[in-house]
Design an enzyme around this catalytic site. Structure first.
Site, mmCIF file in Angstrom:
data_model
loop_
_atom_site.group_PDB
_atom_site.id
_atom_site.type_symbol
_atom_site.label_atom_id
_atom_site.label_comp_id
_atom_site.label_asym_id
_atom_site.label_seq_id
_atom_site.Cartn_x
_atom_site.Cartn_y
_atom_site.Cartn_z
ATOM 1 N N GLY A 42 0.841 -1.193 0.000
ATOM 2 C CA GLY A 42 0.000 0.000 0.000
ATOM 3 C C GLY A 42 0.874 1.240 0.000
ATOM 4 N N LEU A 93 -2.409 6.276 3.898
ATOM 5 C CA LEU A 93 -1.670 6.088 5.143
ATOM 6 C C LEU A 93 -0.178 6.278 4.931
ATOM 7 C CD1 LEU A 93 -1.467 5.220 8.131
ATOM 8 C CD2 LEU A 93 -1.373 2.853 7.333
ATOM 9 N N GLY A 99 -0.655 4.577 -0.986
ATOM 10 C CA GLY A 99 -1.931 4.890 -0.363
ATOM 11 C C GLY A 99 -1.871 6.070 0.586
ATOM 12 N N ASP A 147 0.911 -6.345 -8.241
ATOM 13 C CA ASP A 147 -0.392 -6.552 -7.629
ATOM 14 C C ASP A 147 -0.197 -7.470 -6.434
ATOM 15 O OD1 ASP A 147 -2.999 -7.893 -7.073
ATOM 16 O OD2 ASP A 147 -3.675 -6.674 -8.765
ATOM 17 N N ASP A 160 -1.853 0.745 17.172
ATOM 18 C CA ASP A 160 -2.885 1.686 17.601
ATOM 19 C C ASP A 160 -2.174 3.018 17.786
ATOM 20 O OD1 ASP A 160 -4.723 3.293 18.917
ATOM 21 O OD2 ASP A 160 -5.589 1.650 20.060
ATOM 22 N N HIS A 161 -2.350 3.920 16.823
ATOM 23 C CA HIS A 161 -1.527 5.130 16.813
ATOM 24 C C HIS A 161 -1.775 6.007 18.038
ATOM 25 C CE1 HIS A 161 -5.235 6.753 14.922
ATOM 26 N NE2 HIS A 161 -4.861 7.891 15.469
ATOM 27 N N HIS A 215 -9.109 2.543 20.404
ATOM 28 C CA HIS A 215 -8.484 3.726 20.988
ATOM 29 C C HIS A 215 -8.966 4.009 22.414
ATOM 30 C CE1 HIS A 215 -6.873 4.215 17.119
ATOM 31 N NE2 HIS A 215 -7.820 4.942 16.578
ATOM 32 N N GLU A 269 -13.738 14.977 17.020
ATOM 33 C CA GLU A 269 -13.201 15.560 15.794
ATOM 34 C C GLU A 269 -14.195 16.559 15.225
ATOM 35 O OE1 GLU A 269 -10.679 12.374 13.438
ATOM 36 O OE2 GLU A 269 -12.648 11.559 13.901
#
Length: 553
Positions: free
Chosen positions: A15, A20, A18, A93, A233-234, A296, A272
């Site tokens: 990815g 992220l 992408g 791919d 988990d950021h 989170h 947010e």
């Protein structure tokens, strides 16, 4: 949690073109490189399907990514070329088994300092119109000699020997439905087991319920051991979340009062102002409960409520976090109806600008019943926290973007000043995670003057308010920890399992209820009215962000 330098390794990002990778991963890697935290022979392979012209990956993906999202963008003019020489674009791919065979060849070249062979255009192109694996200077077989990834200029680590010793990190920055295919193809192509160590990084969501999470875990465990799986988990990489354990266990005056004898309740808020942006298709299938609460917010609960670990080792800390999740009081259908509030935003205004309702967002069903707001009251059934409610809330299109943990302490008996002056403000500890990072304590004190008027005062520490202070992004710490093999800030399988066991009954109860009357709050408001009632009926209220703002003057 001891600090160790990371080993030389190759990071493969599936990815690689992408969102992220562009918004988080490349800026984080560049910041680490500029600050001197990457090993000298660190290499990155970005895997994607796009077919770039020569130098296109650097021009169209990498440079704009760093210019837009890096906190060290001001250094790009001097340091971009050296950093970019360590990034290589590989076109394939992810479902093509032959592509993994070619990827294995590229990995071998990088790990043996071999450079490109035969100018394979499916690997990538150099900016000087000569094929090369670095997508950069076209220096062929010697493209990474003498560069090094330590852009801070440490001559001892800047020799760029290029050997990565067979250590490999596979970052799956793709949708979860692709994880199984990628992992299986890695195994079939002999990319794992590696000659050195190997690690795989998994982004959330980790399943959409317990059965799907368990199935995904079986796919991963067929190739990787639990110790090699890093479920990211950021939120756990944010500076003040890391500071939470330090504050609790490195200061003597917190631990004696960190219990149900002194704490009235705990609030955890993560809100947010934005809507779903370009994640409508994913979000409409997930919703706020799965997207935010299951991972989170429950992770924040564990860090607030955990017992002191036996030591600071990864497993000792994770063991205590799992105990909290297993101690959560289950919510049956009646408790869900009473203590879990869901909402969906309608039309409204954010910062004076009109915004669309959720049901008119891109890739969202026009009759969607997906929740964009959740508030819930939960309890932890153990001796430390019995009887203390934890109020959690999260939502989109709310007035402020804020993540904070609030511990409100119990009031003193109605004697002395409380008897003389009536109800005083409670003592409150606020841990601000974002956008401001710091700690706020509210105390009562006499206002200067002759009237003996008692007012709340603020003891306020903000670690990113001063000019020139720019805290590292969460992904910087998390990527650095993956390279060092420190899994403390990543979730273990039993944590994921326990979280889903708590969440699944909520979704089951919702499915059995009458369809909600959505939308039930206007964009720009603090969720549906029922979310306020959740606390008001207990004689409490949500602390709002504006209550922590400094008084004028």
């Amino acid at each position: 949690m001891a600090t160790t330098r990371p080993d030389d390794c190759v990071l493969v990002i599936f990815g690689g073109t992408g969102d992220l990778a562009r918004r988080k991963l490349y800026p984080a890697l560049y910041n680490l490189a500029v600050d001197g935290f990457l090993p000298a022979s660190f290499q990155v392979i970005a895997v994607g399907r796009r077919d770039f012209a020569r130098g296109g990956f650097r021009r169209e993906i990498l440079l704009p990514s760093l210019q837009t999202f890096s906190r060290r963008a001001g250094d790009l003019a001097r340091k971009f070329e050296a950093f970019a020489a360590h990034l290589h674009y590989f076109r394939t791919d992810i479902y093509d088994p032959q592509g993994y065979t070619r990827l294995a060849g590229l990995l071998e070249q990088l790990e043996q300092k071999a450079g490109c062979q035969n100018g394979d255009p499916d690997i990538c192109w150099g900016d000087d119109n000569q094929p090369g694996i670095n997508g950069g200077q076209g220096r062929g077989r010697n493209n990474y000699r003498g560069v090094g990834s330590n852009l801070a200029g440490d001559p001892g680590r800047n020799r760029g020997e290029g050997a990565c010793r067979g250590n490999r990190i596979f970052y799956l920055a793709v949708a979860p439905e692709h994880f199984g295919a990628v992992v299986e193809n890695l195994h079939q192509a002999g990319l794992v087991p590696a000659r050195g160590w190997q690690r795989v990084v998994i982004e959330k969501p980790f399943g959409h319920d317990l059965p799907s999470a368990a199935a995904l875990n079986r796919q991963l465990r067929a190739v990787f051991s639990e110790e090699e799986i890093y479920r990211i988990d950021h939120y756990l990489g944010k500076e003040m979340i890391q500071n939470l354990m330090v504050m609790r266990f490195a200061n003597i005056f917190f631990e004696p009062v960190w219990n149900n004898k002194y704490i009235d309740h705990v609030q955890i808020t993560s809100t947010e102002t934005v809507g779903v942006v370009d994640r409508g298709d994913y979000y409409d299938r997930a919703g706020a409960l799965r997207d935010m609460v299951q991972n989170h917010l429950l992770q924040l609960v564990t860090l607030v409520a955990m017992e002191p670990p036996a030591n600071l080792s990864t497993e000792a800390i994770r063991d205590e976090k799992v105990k909290v999740l297993r101690s959560l009081q289950p919510l049956d259908a009646a408790a869900v109806s009473k203590n879990v509030i869901r909402g969906q935003y309608g039309a409204g205004a954010i910062e004076g600008q009109a915004v669309l309702p959720y049901r008119r967002e891109k890739e969202v069903a026009p009759d969607s019943l997906t929740e964009t707001f959740v508030a819930l009251k939960i309890f932890i059934d153990n001796f430390r926290w019995a009887g203390v409610p934890f109020y959690l809330r999260t939502g989109k299109r709310l007035p402020d973007k804020v993540t904070e943990i609030i511990l409100q302490f119990k009031s003193l008996p109605d004697i002395l000043y409380f008897k003389e002056y009536g109800e005083l403000q409670p003592n409150v500890l606020v841990i601000r995670v974002q956008p401001l990072e710091g700690v706020y304590v509210q105390l009562n004190a006499k206002r200067p003057g002759n009237d003996n008027y008692i007012v709340p005062i603020r003891l306020d520490f903000c670690q990113n308010c001063e000019v020139g202070v720019n805290s590292p992004e969460a992904y910087e710490r998390l990527l650095y920890d993956v390279m060092r093999g420190d899994a403390t800030l990543f979730t273990r399988w039993d944590e994921v399992e326990a979280a889903w066991r708590f969440i699944d009954p909520i979704t089951a109860a919702w499915a059995a209820q009458e369809p909600p009357q959505f939308p039930n709050y206007a964009a720009g408001r603090w969720g549906p009215p029922a979310a306020q009632e959740l606390l008001l009926r207990d004689g409490r209220h949500w602390w709002q962000e504006e209550e922590w703002l400094p008084e004028p003057g």
